[in-house]
Design a protein around this motif. Structure first.
Motif, mmCIF file in Angstrom:
data_model
loop_
_atom_site.group_PDB
_atom_site.id
_atom_site.type_symbol
_atom_site.label_atom_id
_atom_site.label_comp_id
_atom_site.label_asym_id
_atom_site.label_seq_id
_atom_site.Cartn_x
_atom_site.Cartn_y
_atom_site.Cartn_z
ATOM 1 N N GLY A 95 0.796 -1.224 0.000
ATOM 2 C CA GLY A 95 0.000 0.000 0.000
ATOM 3 C C GLY A 95 0.825 1.269 0.000
ATOM 4 N N ALA A 96 0.108 2.372 -0.008
ATOM 5 C CA ALA A 96 0.698 3.695 -0.214
ATOM 6 C C ALA A 96 1.664 4.107 0.893
ATOM 7 N N ALA A 97 1.566 3.490 2.062
ATOM 8 C CA ALA A 97 2.430 3.919 3.166
ATOM 9 C C ALA A 97 3.887 3.535 2.944
ATOM 10 N N LEU A 98 4.156 2.659 1.969
ATOM 11 C CA LEU A 98 5.478 2.048 1.927
ATOM 12 C C LEU A 98 6.432 2.688 0.909
ATOM 13 N N ARG A 99 6.256 2.377 -0.377
ATOM 14 C CA ARG A 99 7.277 2.790 -1.361
ATOM 15 C C ARG A 99 6.693 3.564 -2.528
ATOM 16 N N GLY A 100 5.748 4.419 -2.284
ATOM 17 C CA GLY A 100 5.190 5.235 -3.367
ATOM 18 C C GLY A 100 3.695 5.390 -3.186
ATOM 19 N N VAL A 101 3.220 6.635 -3.278
ATOM 20 C CA VAL A 101 1.794 6.881 -3.053
ATOM 21 C C VAL A 101 0.986 6.819 -4.340
ATOM 22 N N GLY A 102 1.628 6.898 -5.482
ATOM 23 C CA GLY A 102 0.897 6.930 -6.751
ATOM 24 C C GLY A 102 0.272 5.573 -7.062
ATOM 25 N N ILE A 103 -0.701 5.595 -7.956
ATOM 26 C CA ILE A 103 -1.416 4.360 -8.311
ATOM 27 C C ILE A 103 -0.445 3.291 -8.831
ATOM 28 N N PRO A 104 0.483 3.629 -9.762
ATOM 29 C CA PRO A 104 1.391 2.571 -10.231
ATOM 30 C C PRO A 104 2.200 1.949 -9.092
ATOM 31 N N ALA A 105 2.717 2.791 -8.186
ATOM 32 C CA ALA A 105 3.520 2.258 -7.077
ATOM 33 C C ALA A 105 2.669 1.361 -6.180
ATOM 34 N N CYS A 106 1.415 1.750 -5.941
ATOM 35 C CA CYS A 106 0.537 0.937 -5.079
ATOM 36 C C CYS A 106 0.214 -0.401 -5.757
ATOM 37 N N ILE A 107 0.009 -0.367 -7.068
ATOM 38 C CA ILE A 107 -0.230 -1.625 -7.800
ATOM 39 C C ILE A 107 1.012 -2.519 -7.671
ATOM 40 N N GLY A 108 2.187 -1.911 -7.866
ATOM 41 C CA GLY A 108 3.438 -2.676 -7.762
ATOM 42 C C GLY A 108 3.593 -3.271 -6.380
ATOM 43 N N SER A 109 3.279 -2.488 -5.364
ATOM 44 C CA SER A 109 3.459 -2.980 -3.997
ATOM 45 C C SER A 109 2.469 -4.104 -3.691
ATOM 46 N N GLY A 110 1.247 -4.002 -4.194
ATOM 47 C CA GLY A 110 0.257 -5.076 -3.987
ATOM 48 C C GLY A 110 0.698 -6.360 -4.678
ATOM 49 N N ARG A 111 1.170 -6.228 -5.893
ATOM 50 C CA ARG A 111 1.560 -7.433 -6.645
ATOM 51 C C ARG A 111 2.767 -8.108 -5.996
ATOM 52 N N THR A 112 3.719 -7.288 -5.532
ATOM 53 C CA THR A 112 4.894 -7.869 -4.864
ATOM 54 C C THR A 112 4.463 -8.615 -3.600
ATOM 55 N N ALA A 113 3.548 -8.018 -2.843
ATOM 56 C CA ALA A 113 3.088 -8.663 -1.604
ATOM 57 C C ALA A 113 2.373 -9.979 -1.925
ATOM 58 N N GLY A 114 1.525 -9.969 -2.954
ATOM 59 C CA GLY A 114 0.819 -11.197 -3.347
ATOM 60 C C GLY A 114 1.812 -12.296 -3.713
ATOM 61 N N ARG A 115 2.843 -11.905 -4.468
ATOM 62 C CA ARG A 115 3.849 -12.881 -4.907
ATOM 63 C C ARG A 115 4.617 -13.439 -3.709
ATOM 64 N N ARG A 116 4.935 -12.554 -2.737
ATOM 65 C CA ARG A 116 5.680 -13.023 -1.559
ATOM 66 C C ARG A 116 4.893 -14.072 -0.799
ATOM 67 N N VAL A 117 3.599 -13.815 -0.613
ATOM 68 C CA VAL A 117 2.770 -14.758 0.153
ATOM 69 C C VAL A 117 2.677 -16.080 -0.599
ATOM 70 N N LEU A 118 2.469 -15.988 -1.889
ATOM 71 C CA LEU A 118 2.350 -17.204 -2.694
ATOM 72 C C LEU A 118 3.657 -17.997 -2.658
ATOM 73 N N ASP A 119 4.769 -17.299 -2.785
ATOM 74 C CA ASP A 119 6.071 -17.990 -2.758
ATOM 75 C C ASP A 119 6.288 -18.656 -1.411
ATOM 76 N N SER A 120 5.919 -17.952 -0.345
ATOM 77 C CA SER A 120 6.167 -18.544 0.975
ATOM 78 C C SER A 120 5.240 -19.743 1.192
ATOM 79 N N LEU A 121 4.026 -19.698 0.627
ATOM 80 C CA LEU A 121 3.131 -20.861 0.739
ATOM 81 C C LEU A 121 3.680 -22.022 -0.083
ATOM 82 N N ARG A 122 4.169 -21.698 -1.271
ATOM 83 C CA ARG A 122 4.692 -22.774 -2.114
ATOM 84 C C ARG A 122 5.876 -23.463 -1.405
ATOM 85 N N ASN A 123 6.744 -22.640 -0.785
ATOM 86 C CA ASN A 123 7.866 -23.223 -0.048
ATOM 87 C C ASN A 123 7.368 -24.080 1.101
ATOM 88 N N GLY A 124 6.289 -23.601 1.773
ATOM 89 C CA GLY A 124 5.704 -24.358 2.889
ATOM 90 C C GLY A 124 5.186 -25.696 2.429
#
Ligand SMILES: Cc1cc2nc3c(=O)[nH]c(=O)nc-3n(C[C@H](O)[C@H](O)[C@H](O)COP(=O)(O)OP(=O)(O)OC[C@H]3O[C@@H](n4cnc5c(N)ncnc54)[C@H](O)[C@@H]3O)c2cc1C
Length: 529
Positions: A494-523
């Motif tokens: 979200g906007a609190a982290l690495r950019g308040v603009g819409i593109p940065a928020c989209i990027g941050s959401g997608r990165t977070a989704g990927r991290r969770v998925l990767d950690s589940l896959r490893n699990g």
């Protein structure tokens, strides 16, 4: 999988989980059951639009930057290329030395890279312009020992003088965050500036070379790309269209469901496969899931009904809980801090120190002929040091909606959207809607030579809406990431982290989704091995 927060970052996280475009996604062995939990009645968060003077107008974000790829890439993935509308005018003015003056060519986020256009713009007086020229002729020595973060204002003030900070950089860089450049981190908001400040030689030349490199990076012969885009429905329609696409891929979106707590629960089996189910979310409000309401492409939504069975994995239950194997927390920092406090106190502590600015937007329609000043470019900015009729200006800037977005222009009226409020200036919160509108129209009368009153007006308040990236912000964000990464299958976005603009928020959401998925896959892999 649970996504807390149905703003653009949360929706983008959900998209990453089901789109298969990242390292994870629907093309892998994990096919996540995804629930988006949104406390408000509508999805989209700061992306909202409404009907005004017969048109659909945005109430907050009204454009997304073309230079960053995340929003345009998402539009392409959603098949929205044909709906993208380029910005319809170029340039903007600054209220400086008692009149609106066009910003000069060659600004890099408000910092002049060419002296002559700056001098000719009249934004600075002759003596102030000469002070800027010193950057070009007298060598700056590298600061050497300083490798920490600095404020944007500190760097620019030392190199180019205070008037450049107050009249150009603060309105532009500060305007993006509704903050002040004397507090905003150069590392977080303008890393190129921080890097340039550690080098000897002219700051203007260095930033100018970087700008030219960006321009020449475009393929030869390619049509110049617009600086900004919107969508033909509204910028907010991106949220509704994304929600509709998510539902087509099986994501359940719940509105009116605040997540009140997230707790770790014991792992348990699920069918044939043993999948750790780590997190239990306590839900408040009354769970709703009404696809028609949430998928309104204009970004508006409404009613919904309750669904689910208490305690079942992936269902919002009548007991108000949801059990999930992964969680993305995509809410403003203050809310994220509350949710993460029991699980990751260091991250929560860091999140709770991020401060927010409150702003308001006043949208007005003026009858044709009421505005006598020429409307040049997309609008204007008002430096915080400005006075209008001997009082500190309330307006921070205004957009000529029909010029910026020609599809909003109609014969017979002119739509103007004024912004008020910034970090440290909350005078607008002391005024009711009528008083605020009256004050804004009075200032506009002076700035744009308006005669007569507005035909329609609308006030939209955005309290605690824009996070302030103060000096040291990236260190704080690094610690948040580190602490959250120690929790299995939880990520923040979200906007609190690495950019308040819409593109940065989209990027941050997608990165977070990927991290969770990767950690589940490893699990799953470690359970299987
Ligand atoms: C007036 C204004 C103008 C702007 N203009 C632009 C612009 O032109 N271009 C641009 O790129 N950006 C612009 N921005 C910035 C941009 O719109 C936002 O930074 C971005 O939309 C934030 O997205 P987000 O998903 O991180 O957060 P939000 O949009 O804040 O979404 C978070 C969601 O979480 C929900 N939530 C909170 N707590 C809970 C909970 N406990 N449980 C469940 N849900 C919860 C909230 O209701 C909200 O819907 C503007 C912002 C404002 C305020």
């Amino acid at each position: 999988m649970a996504i807390v927060g149905g703003g653009i970052a949360g929706l983008a996280a959900a998209w990453e989980l089901v789109s298969g475009s990242g390292t994870g996604g629907a093309d892998t062995d994990l096919e996540p059951e995804v629930h988006v939990l949104e406390s408000g009645d509508t999805i989209g968060g700061k992306l909202r639009s409404t009907e005004f003077a017969g048109r659909c107008v945005d109430l907050a974000a009204d454009a997304f930057l073309a230079r960053r790829p995340e929003a345009t890439d998402l539009c392409a993935e959603l098949g929205l290329d044909a709906a993208m509308v380029p910005v319809g005018a170029a340039g903007a003015s600054i209220w400086a030395r008692d009149r609106l003056r066009m910003m000069p060519d060659g600004l890099n986020l408000g910092i002049p890279t060419r002296w002559w256009p700056l001098f000719r713009s009249g934004i600075l007086g002759p003596g102030e312009s000469i002070r800027v020229a010193r950057d070009l002729v007298s060598p700056h020595l590298r600061t050497g020992a300083t490798f920490g973060d600095l404020s944007v204002g500190q760097i620019v003030g030392a190199r180019l003088g205070r008037p450049v900070v107050d009249r150009l950089v603060d309105p532009l860089v500060g305007g993006i965050h509704a903050g002040g450049v004397d507090e905003l981190s150069a590392a977080a908001t303008f890393p190129l500036l921080l890097a340039a400040s550690h080098q000897s030689g002219s700051l203007m030349r260095r930033l100018g070379r970087a700008m030219r490199r960006q321009t020449t990076a475009a393929p030869a012969g390619a049509a110049p790309s617009p600086a900004f885009w919107t969508l033909e429905g509204s910028t907010a329609s991106l949220a509704g269209l994304l929600a509709a696409a998510l539902e087509q891929r099986g994501v359940t979106i719940h509105t009116g469901v605040p997540v009140e707590a997230v707790e770790r629960v014991a792992a348990r089996g699920r069918g044939e496969r043993s999948v750790p189910a780590h997190w239990q979310l306590t839900l408040g409000g009354s769970a709703r899931s009404d696809p028609a309401a949430r998928s309104d492409p204009a970004g508006r939504s409404g009613r919904a009904n309750r669904n689910g069975t208490d305690g079942e994995e992936g269902d919002t239950g009548t007991g108000g809980t949801l059990t999930a194997d992964g969680v993305v927390v995509a809410v403003p920092a203050t809310e994220a801090a509350v949710l993460l406090a029991p699980l990751a106190p260091v991250a929560a502590g860091m999140l709770s120190t991020i401060r927010y600015a409150s702003v308001a937007v006043v949208t007005m329609s003026f009858p044709e002929g009421a505005i006598r000043a020429p409307l040049r470019g997309t609008g204007f900015l008002v430096p915080r040091t400005s006075t209008i009729d001997d009082r500190q200006a309330l307006i921070t800037g205004a957009t000529y909606l029909g010029r910026k977005w020609p599809h909003l222009a109609r014969p017979g009226d002119e739509l103007i959207r004024a912004s008020v409020g910034r970090f440290g200036d909350e005078r607008h919160r002391l005024l009711d809607d009528d008083e605020l509108t009256t004050s804004v129209v009075a200032e506009l009368s002076r700035l744009l030579d308006v005669h007569g009153s507005a035909r329609d007006t609308m006030v939209t308040r955005w309290d605690s809406a824009l996070p302030q990236y103060e000096v040291g912000h990236l260190i704080r964000v690094g610690r948040i990431d580190q602490a959250v990464s120690e929790l299995d299958s939880v990520a923040v976005a979200g906007a609190a982290l690495r950019g308040v603009g819409i593109p940065a928020c989209i990027g941050s959401g997608r990165t977070a989704g990927r991290r969770v998925l990767d950690s589940l896959r490893n699990g799953v892999e470690s359970v299987a091995s």
